[in-house]
Enzyme design. Structure first.
Site, PDB file in Angstrom:
ATOM      1  N   ASN A 175     -16.332  55.843  39.877  1.00 13.64           N
ATOM      2  CA  ASN A 175     -15.573  56.265  41.056  1.00 13.64           C
ATOM      3  C   ASN A 175     -16.519  56.684  42.173  1.00 13.64           C
ATOM      4  O   ASN A 175     -17.429  57.488  41.951  1.00 13.64           O
ATOM      5  CB  ASN A 175     -14.666  57.450  40.696  1.00 13.64           C
ATOM      6  CG  ASN A 175     -13.975  58.037  41.919  1.00 13.64           C
ATOM      7  OD1 ASN A 175     -13.013  57.480  42.423  1.00 13.64           O
ATOM      8  ND2 ASN A 175     -14.472  59.169  42.417  1.00 13.64           N
ATOM      9  N   GLU A 176     -16.345  56.094  43.355  1.00 12.84           N
ATOM     10  CA  GLU A 176     -17.049  56.515  44.580  1.00 12.84           C
ATOM     11  C   GLU A 176     -18.526  56.811  44.326  1.00 12.84           C
ATOM     12  O   GLU A 176     -19.055  57.855  44.719  1.00 12.84           O
ATOM     13  CB  GLU A 176     -16.349  57.729  45.196  1.00 12.84           C
ATOM     14  CG  GLU A 176     -14.952  57.402  45.698  1.00 12.84           C
ATOM     15  CD  GLU A 176     -14.270  58.557  46.432  1.00 12.84           C
ATOM     16  OE1 GLU A 176     -14.842  59.673  46.470  1.00 12.84           O
ATOM     17  OE2 GLU A 176     -13.176  58.344  46.982  1.00 12.84           O
ATOM     18  N   GLU A 295      -7.175  54.153  46.074  1.00  9.57           N
ATOM     19  CA  GLU A 295      -6.907  55.478  46.661  1.00  9.57           C
ATOM     20  C   GLU A 295      -6.535  55.276  48.118  1.00  9.57           C
ATOM     21  O   GLU A 295      -7.349  54.767  48.896  1.00  9.57           O
ATOM     22  CB  GLU A 295      -8.119  56.411  46.568  1.00  9.57           C
ATOM     23  CG  GLU A 295      -8.383  56.970  45.189  1.00  9.57           C
ATOM     24  CD  GLU A 295      -9.451  58.067  45.199  1.00  9.57           C
ATOM     25  OE1 GLU A 295      -9.527  58.816  46.214  1.00  9.57           O
ATOM     26  OE2 GLU A 295     -10.195  58.172  44.208  1.00  9.57           O
TER      27      GLU A 295
END
Length: 504
Positions: A175-176, A295
């Site tokens: 994630n990110e 997201e």
């Protein structure tokens, strides 16, 4: 006297863009704030079932028909040891959770979330930790979740009471990972190599997996586009999707500019698709990388309060109160996702409950629905089928950051099985109605089933625990159809869902 302006839309049944992948109506639950504890899970609540899940939350989520839910993060996953969340609950350790500076009780983990997903009729988009961990933990988790039996981790799952594998199909590779706030943040080259090697190992355990590589944390990152190109250059053959994250707010209290933010989403999608196609051309590949906007939402909160709530269990975080104008932006973003149905195959409104969410609860108390719940509900229920290329004419305006913003934001979806065409439309004009004429003659005769409208005279109006039905949709829209043409007056600053039956 009601003032109005003119707009038109031509919808032809042969001008097909793409089939809607239902997963574009996905959502996201992270171990953050009260999304899990106090949101979906609250043992002792009067509505709690035998596992501790709130039945009122389950009902509100089921109504949305959410096809897939991303879990367990988010920033949380980059420091998460999945083994802490399996086995007997009374033996699970309490952990210091460094992404949000809380104490994680681990009472909900992989198996509990799999049970929750089944209860609401959703698939799970599982994320693996590529921050503090890597290949070994990821392949072991796949074995635990998906392998039938006869190996250490599959037999461990069986020992934990889950004989049948969870068969999670879709997995996020971290994630990110470009974000300095992320535990174990990496350069594009570091992450691309790790993602590629992790993807290989995970697929050797289960060849049926769909894998999502991390794109930039947002288009405003200094390395945006270069990050995507490098990551895909290193992992193209072993991943299927590239993620996009984007959030919008009206912190400047400039409503016309805020309502135009979906144009930014449109450009973001086009830019990432173009970058992915550059790597496709470079590699002379026949494979197309699809996009997972896993997201997205309106996010109004100004930072986390974690420093003031150090090491608490599930303190309230990012509990934004959404108003009418927020619902309009969410509606415009949903229309934008449908406009890119040929490339965006998954999307997750972040998040599902309590944390920047369409559903809110009170610990020990009631549940209520925010304004943003309704556009999400309507598109998820009625936006299944084939997206048709629209030909739209609309007056436009300029705002602080955008030029030529159409007052009409619209798309149509044809559900051939049900013989229905649904038009989703937002009127961005703040003071005038919008007269919409839709040419549907290619379908022959049509008639209006219903015209749903979400509107409120006050754009800052919102739903709260005390007043949960301040902003709710009604079926009093004016749409009419005759001779293959539909006409409707779209109220100022309104979200509209016009359902039409095709008389085949």
């Amino acid at each position: 006297m009601i003032m109005s302006i003119q707009s038109t839309m031509i919808v032809d049944k042969d001008f097909k863009l793409a089939e809607v992948d239902p997963r574009v109506y996905g959502s996201f639950i992270e171990h953050l704030g009260r999304a899990v504890y106090g949101g979906i899970y609250e043992p002792g609540h009067k509505t709690a079932d035998e596992q501790g899940f709130r039945s009122d939350a389950l009902a509100a989520i089921r109504a949305l028909n959410v096809p897939i839910i991303r879990y367990p993060g988010g920033n949380f996953v980059s420091g998460y040891n999945w083994e802490d969340g399996v086995g007997p609950q009374e033996k699970r350790k309490r952990s210091l959770e460094l992404a949000w500076w809380t104490t994680e009780t681990n009472q909900v983990g992989t198996n509990e979330f799999a049970d929750f997903a089944k209860l609401v009729g959703s698939e799970v988009m599982m994320a693996v930790n590529l921050g503090t961990r890597g290949i070994d933990a990821a392949r072991n988790l796949v074995e635990y979740c998906n392998h039938p039996s006869g190996s250490y981790y599959s037999d461990l799952r069986i020992a934990h009471g889950y004989k049948e594998p969870h068969a999670f199909k879709t997995w996020c590779l971290g994630n990110e990972m470009d974000g300095p706030w992320q535990i174990g943040a990496k350069t594009a080259a570091e992450y691309g190599r790790l993602a590629n090697e992790t993807a290989k190992a995970m697929r050797w355990v289960d060849p049926t997996l769909e894998l999502v590589a991390c794109g930039s944390s947002g288009s405003g990152m200094d390395t945006f586009a270069e990050w995507e190109a490098t990551v895909l250059d290193l992992s193209y053959d072993n991943v299927d999707f590239l993620s996009l994250h984007t959030y919008y707010n009206n912190n400047e209290d400039d409503t016309p500019n805020f309502l135009a933010r979906s144009l930014d989403m449109d450009q973001f999608i086009r830019s990432v698709a173009a970058t992915a196609d550059y790597i496709k051309a470079k590699k002379k590949s026949k494979k197309t990388i699809y996009l997972s906007l896993d997201e997205w939402n309106v996010w109004k909160s100004q930072g986390s309060s974690r420093a003031e709530q150090l090491w608490q269990v599930a303190p309230p975080e990012f509990e934004d109160v959404y108003n009418m104008e927020d619902a309009l932006v969410v509606g415009c973003c949903l229309i934008t996702l449908l406009k890119h149905a040929d490339r965006v195959k998954m999307a997750c409104i972040a998040q599902l409950i309590n944390v920047i969410a369409p559903i809110m609860t009170e610990n020990g108390g009631p549940l209520w629905l925010q304004t943003t719940y309704y556009p999400y509900l309507h598109t998820s229920i009625y936006g299944r089928g084939t997206v048709l290329h629209p030909l739209i004419t609309s007056p436009k305006y300029d705002s602080k950051d955008f030029a030529d913003v159409p007052y009409l934001e619209a798309i149509s979806v044809y559900n051939e099985e049900l013989s229905e065409v649904t038009v989703f439309a937002v009127n961005r004009h703040l003071s005038e109605g919008l007269e919409l004429t839709v040419d549907l003659r290619s379908f022959g005769a049509v008639h209006v089933l219903e015209h749903i409208v979400l509107e409120h005279e006050e754009l800052k109006a919102c739903n709260t625990k005390q007043s949960p039905e301040t902003v709710v949709p009604h079926n009093g829209g004016s749409a009419q159809a005759e001779g293959g043409r539909m006409t409707a007056l779209l109220a100022k600053a309104s979200w509209n869902v016009i359902r039409l039956r095709v008389n085949t």
